[in-house]
Design a protein around this motif. Structure first.
Motif, PDB file in Angstrom:
ATOM      1  N   ALA A   5       2.651   5.968  -2.833  1.00 19.88           N
ATOM      2  CA  ALA A   5       3.764   6.829  -3.245  1.00 19.88           C
ATOM      3  C   ALA A   5       3.724   7.072  -4.748  1.00 19.88           C
ATOM      4  O   ALA A   5       3.921   8.196  -5.208  1.00 19.88           O
ATOM      5  N   VAL A   6       3.462   6.007  -5.508  1.00 17.90           N
ATOM      6  CA  VAL A   6       3.427   6.156  -6.962  1.00 17.90           C
ATOM      7  C   VAL A   6       2.277   7.073  -7.372  1.00 17.90           C
ATOM      8  O   VAL A   6       2.409   7.912  -8.258  1.00 17.90           O
ATOM      9  N   THR A  40       0.831  -1.204   0.000  1.00 23.12           N
ATOM     10  CA  THR A  40       0.000   0.000   0.000  1.00 23.12           C
ATOM     11  C   THR A  40       0.864   1.252   0.000  1.00 23.12           C
ATOM     12  O   THR A  40       0.508   2.245  -0.630  1.00 23.12           O
ATOM     13  N   TYR A  41       2.025   1.192   0.702  1.00 19.06           N
ATOM     14  CA  TYR A  41       2.903   2.366   0.670  1.00 19.06           C
ATOM     15  C   TYR A  41       3.344   2.650  -0.753  1.00 19.06           C
ATOM     16  O   TYR A  41       3.338   3.793  -1.214  1.00 19.06           O
ATOM     17  N   GLY A  71      -8.024  -0.123  -2.270  1.00 14.37           N
ATOM     18  CA  GLY A  71      -9.183   0.420  -2.969  1.00 14.37           C
ATOM     19  C   GLY A  71      -9.282   1.928  -2.801  1.00 14.37           C
ATOM     20  O   GLY A  71      -9.563   2.649  -3.766  1.00 14.37           O
ATOM     21  N   VAL A  72      -9.052   2.419  -1.576  1.00 14.07           N
ATOM     22  CA  VAL A  72      -9.090   3.866  -1.336  1.00 14.07           C
ATOM     23  C   VAL A  72      -8.049   4.566  -2.201  1.00 14.07           C
ATOM     24  O   VAL A  72      -8.310   5.605  -2.816  1.00 14.07           O
ATOM     25  N   ALA A  73      -6.846   3.971  -2.263  1.00 19.02           N
ATOM     26  CA  ALA A  73      -5.783   4.579  -3.063  1.00 19.02           C
ATOM     27  C   ALA A  73      -6.178   4.638  -4.537  1.00 19.02           C
ATOM     28  O   ALA A  73      -5.979   5.652  -5.205  1.00 19.02           O
ATOM     29  N   ILE A  76       1.528   4.101   8.132  1.00 17.85           N
ATOM     30  CA  ILE A  76       2.715   3.548   8.796  1.00 17.85           C
ATOM     31  C   ILE A  76       2.461   3.388  10.283  1.00 17.85           C
ATOM     32  O   ILE A  76       2.800   2.360  10.883  1.00 17.85           O
ATOM     33  N   VAL A  77       1.828   4.386  10.888  1.00 18.92           N
ATOM     34  CA  VAL A  77       1.552   4.288  12.325  1.00 18.92           C
ATOM     35  C   VAL A  77       0.624   3.111  12.595  1.00 18.92           C
ATOM     36  O   VAL A  77       0.837   2.332  13.526  1.00 18.92           O
TER      37      VAL A  77
END
Lengths: 255, 114, 606
Positions: B45-46, B40-41, C179-181, B80-81
């Motif tokens: 980021a992309v 997900t990071y 999905g949110v992203a 991240i947290v």
């Protein structure tokens, strides 16, 4: 292969999932065409209406500050959760503390080089942590990042000597209260504007001058509260894990 | 450029999930969960990237200039947290499971069959 | 002074106070403060329902109102459905906290603090209007839930349950975040209304939209224990403390269904209008599978808490069917079903808790005949079991009749059969257990027969007594009464239907949030009337459940050959189901990935 059915099912599913993921990504607009209105609005308003130059912190603690309350409480609940789940260690604290104070160190301590380095780095770490917390609205940083840095200072002391010293340096009860103050403090700060009739978490403090530590109004205060909570939370967490593993009846021979 | 990012994100998700499914050590399972989160990071980021744009720190750049998306970075921070704290909980569970059953093999702790 | 942020912020503040001031607070004060907070939440949410009955309210945190109609802050969008669900959450939390009075030692103040944070997170999820905010409350709910389910660290069962819960929910949450992203990448916004407007205006028709929708709802489907993501729920329930089980089965799982419905109707409905039929089919399929697998697995259980957990899974499948029909009537039916089922299930779990504390077991065979000493509890349990068959005047009866009417109108007659099967199997299982425990019926089994959950449970109370404590019996009774009284007393059926119409009015929602203009005129709700046929059908289901229970207790009544054949058939059905529920996290992850891929392919290729 230990679980043939499981692996086969997984492989099939994973192939499908990866395919779906990439097909969805194919629909994302290219970098030049991606909608940027949210970012542009926030950039403009962060400087103009909050005198803040680090826009990410402004988003985290002002525009979307309510999210960050939830995030802070996720940390809070997880620390509480670790305490609950590791609680035998937690409950034996006083008894073991006395026993600890009596027993001498069993093995040789860390080398002098390690002691020199860790002890000399403790002070700068604390200062750097406070710097990162305080300058969150100016440059990359903020409560979360600075809080984690601050939490490593007692850890350095543990590395320099042993768990007994770690426990002596931190006053456990004070750290626990500090964590609660940090978490509750953020919510209280939000309530300040609520009592004033404004929506919760509205930034009511004077905004200060851009580029100084007092810019951003309430943002600076929230940063401090979060920094306090994160630092205290991580120290409590470290304490709980070390207490539980170092007082494990199976590993009595470790110090 | 973005395509590489998307492929990496998809790969991390799938390989992390595979790690969890085939894990034989609970701590390894936790870390594979962290790998899944890393996907997900990478994706965020992309998505936040804008070509030839500076970081969203408004020192020395015009306020109306296009920067890399700050909202996405704020989301990543929260992400991240969240990950760190979930891992803390899971690791506490694992410490206790080890203490109670003497094993950290996920397939051996199977009281819940049926 | 606006009430809107209070259901979330007050419990959070109180949790911090409880932790900070822990040495100063006695156990009684902790209980009192926690119950008071939950009661305040209930009052505030009820007021919010009344305030928003005319039109939903939008509350912008930090005073960040939309700039040029583009939202940059986080909003709560409060309507009676969301506030009503938050009120149900607060009510069940209050019941759970009251039941906890007689309960185990609290580690300082941590139990109460974590329960309050759990309350805040669930209320936040009900009221929010922002995608990432939804994710944050979802994660907070999971973190608190994991801790509460693993609370009894002295035993291994809770730890494994908590581990499975944590891993599955986290995996689902990460997929939701993906999905949110994806949605953010496409639309540049996170507010429900803004995202919806942008998606509806998008003409590229690429496959990102249905896939992003599926990814988004996948975390919530895991939370809702939809098939095949339901395995963790039974594990988490089997050894969690009773007050926590009340919350899990009563509201936490239902919140997953609510989130799916809210996401669909506030964001995606106009954009996905071309996929109406496949989506409806998919949701109906998921609901039916969940309902049937849950019901069959329920009947094959002997561990009472696990049995009740599977019955929750089954009934949540029915709620998913109700939402999946995509009509206002069926949605209103789902809402009523949530209310009724939540209260009935909570009452049943309290009864299980009473048994656990009296006899240190929830195993059906170990407890055979033991319940004769506490017949009142047996009566409560039997009533609760009949509650699971949706008898009038319980709220779930009205819910089921609405869903049924809607299904018939759309031509899905078979849905009635699914409802009847789920009702009679789950109720039959509970009736069978009631008969065995409280009347001693059925032939004796060894306490250690093979093939079932071996989780041993210890006493949860710190001062056990002979009589079941009033703090447990009274909430169980009151909840059952409330489930029966709430629809007639509050005219809930008609109101729920009106709210369902408003809930599904996507463009009205967008206008309310973004343009903040006057609300669009609400469609007048048609009067709701279950027919005599509905009553007759439910009575039939109740009788069938009783018959099934009696047959299970006295299989020889039909004659030996019939009993043997029947037994063989049942084993043939139960064994694969039991094998599926292996308790191993690796299997669960494989099911998860396979399920997501299948559902995603159905939507993407449709």
């Amino acid at each position: 292969m230990k679980h043939p059915w499981r692996t086969a099912a997984f492989a099939l599913g994973a192939a499908g999932l990866a395919g779906l993921y990439l097909a969805a990504c194919a629909g994302i607009p290219t970098a030049n065409e991606r909608p940027s209105r949210y970012g542009q609005l926030v950039n403009r308003l962060a400087l103009a209406q909050r005198h803040v130059t680090d826009v990410v912190t402004a988003v985290n603690f002002d525009f979307r500050g309510f999210d960050t309350i939830g995030e802070e409480y996720i940390l809070f609940v997880s620390v509480m959760g670790a305490l609950v789940l590791l609680r035998e260690a937690y409950q034996k604290t006083e008894r073991d503390d006395e026993e600890d104070a009596r027993t001498p160190r069993r093995e040789a301590g860390p080398s002098e080089a390690v002691q020199l380095w860790t002890l000399s780095m403790t002070g700068p770490t604390i200062i750097f942590g406070l710097y990162v917390v305080g300058h969150g609205q100016l440059s990359p940083g903020g409560g979360f990042q600075g809080g984690v840095i601050l939490a490593t200072a007692p850890l350095l002391i543990y590395l320099a000597d042993e768990f007994k010293t770690f426990k002596r340096v931190i006053s456990y009860r004070l750290v626990e209260v500090a964590e609660a103050v940090g978490a509750g403090g953020y919510v209280l700060i939000g309530f300040l504007s609520w009592f004033d009739g404004e929506p919760f978490l509205t930034n009511l403090f004077p905004l200060g001058q851009t580029g100084t530590m007092t810019s951003g109004g309430m943002l600076a205060l929230i940063n401090l509260a979060v920094g306090l909570e994160v630092a205290a939370g991580f120290i409590v967490l470290l304490h709980a894990f070390m207490q539980s593993s170092l007082h494990d009846p199976k590993s009595k021979e470790k110090s | 450029m973005s395509t590489v990012g998307y492929v990496v994100a998809a790969w991390l998700f799938v390989i992390g999930a595979y790690g969890i499914a085939s894990s034989r050590h609970l701590v390894h399972l936790c870390l594979c969960l962290a790998v899944v989160q890393a996907s997900t990071y990478v994706l965020l980021a992309v998505i936040g990237y804008r070509p030839d744009a500076p970081a969203p720190i408004l020192i020395g750049i015009k306020p109306d200039a296009q920067t890399v998306d700050p909202v996405v970075q704020a989301l990543m921070l929260t992400d991240i947290v969240v990950e760190a704290t979930v891992l803390a909980l899971l690791l506490s569970l694992i410490v206790q499971i080890d203490r109670r059953t003497g094993s950290v093999d996920p397939d051996e702790v199977d009281l819940m069959r049926g | 002074m606006d009430l809107a942020p209070l259901p979330v912020t007050v419990p959070l503040l109180m949790a911090a106070v409880l932790v900070g001031a822990a040495p100063l607070l006695s156990r009684r004060m902790l209980d009192a403060l926690a119950c008071l907070t939950a009661a305040c939440n209930l009052a505030v949410c009820t007021l919010l329902i009344l305030q928003t009955a005319a039109a939903p309210r939008v509350y912008w945190f930090g005073s960040w109102r939309p700039v040029g109609r583009f939202p940059i802050g986080i909003s709560f969008v409060i309507d009676p459905m969301g506030a009503g669900l938050a009120a149900l959450v607060s009510l069940l939390m209050l019941a759970a906290l009251v039941v906890s009075w007689a309960y185990f030692e609290s580690v300082k103040s941590l139990y109460h603090a974590i329960m309050l944070v759990f309350l805040a997170a669930m209320c936040g999820l009900c009221l929010t209007g922002d995608l990432f905010n939804l994710f944050v409350w979802f994660e907070l709910m999971s973190a608190a839930g994991v801790t509460l389910s693993g609370y009894k660290v002295d035993e291994t069962g809770p730890l494994q349950g908590a581990l499975n819960f944590a891993v599955m929910n986290t995996l689902g949450a990460y997929l939701s975040l993906t999905g949110v992203a994806l949605v953010y990448a496409k639309t540049g916004a996170l507010n429900f209304a803004q995202v919806g407007v942008a998606l509806a205006a998008d003409t590229s028709h690429d496959v990102l939209l249905p896939i992003a929708f599926l990814f988004l709802i996948s975390g919530f489907l895991v939370k809702a224990a939809a098939f095949p993501f339901h395995f963790w729920l039974a594990d988490a329930h089997a050894a969690a403390p009773t007050p926590v089980c009340i919350l899990f089965s009563g509201v936490m799982v239902e919140l997953g269904v609510y989130a799916v419905a809210r996401l669909y109707w506030a964001v995606f409905a106009p954009a996905l209008v071309a996929l109406d039929t496949p989506l409806q089919g998919l949701l109906l399929a998921i609901g039916t599978l969940t309902a049937l697998v849950g019901a069959v697995a329920c009947f094959g259980q002997r561990h009472l808490k696990r049995l009740l957990a599977f019955s929750t899974i089954s009934h949540v499948g029915l709620m998913i069917i109700g939402c999946g029909l995509l009509t206002p009537h069926a949605l209103a039916g789902s809402g009523l079903y949530v209310v009724g089922h939540g209260m009935v299930k909570a009452s049943l779990f309290i009864c299980a808790g009473i048994l656990l504390n009296r006899f240190e077991s929830v195993d059906e065979f170990e407890l055979q005949g033991a319940g004769r000493q506490i017949p009142a509890v047996g009566l409560l349990m039997a009533l609760g079991a009949f509650g699971l068959t949706s008898l009038p005047p319980l709220a779930n009866f009205f819910g089921e009749s609405l869903i049924d009417q809607s299904a018939r109108r759309l031509g899905f007659e078979w849905i009635s059969i699914v409802f009847m099967l789920a009702g009679l199997l789950t109720a039959g299982a509970v009736l069978r257990v009631t008969g065995r425990i409280f009347l001693g019926w059925g032939h004796e089994h060894e306490a250690t027969s093979r093939g079932s959950c071996k989780v041993a449970l210890k006493r949860e109370m710190h001062s056990p007594s002979r009589k079941p404590p009033l703090t447990m019996v009274l909430p169980a009774l009151l909840l059952l009464v409330a489930a029966g009284v709430v629809v007639p007393a509050a005219d809930l059926g008609r109101r729920m239907l009106g709210e369902a119409h408003a809930f599904q009015d996507t463009r009205g929602y967008w206008q309310r949030v973004l343009q903040e203009g006057p609300p669009p005129p609400q469609k007048a709700a048609e009067p709701v009337g279950p027919s005599a046929r509905d009553i007759g059908r439910q009575a039939g289901v109740a009788l069938a459940a009783l018959a099934v229970a009696l047959l299970a207790l006295f299989p020889r009544a039909l004659g030996n050959p019939a009993a043997r054949i029947g037994g063989a058939i049942l084993v043939g059905i139960f064994k694969p189901i039991r094998l599926m529920h292996s308790g191993r996290i690796g299997d669960y992850v494989a099911w998860f990935v396979l399920g997501i891929a299948s559902y995603g392919l159905i939507l993407a290729l449709a």
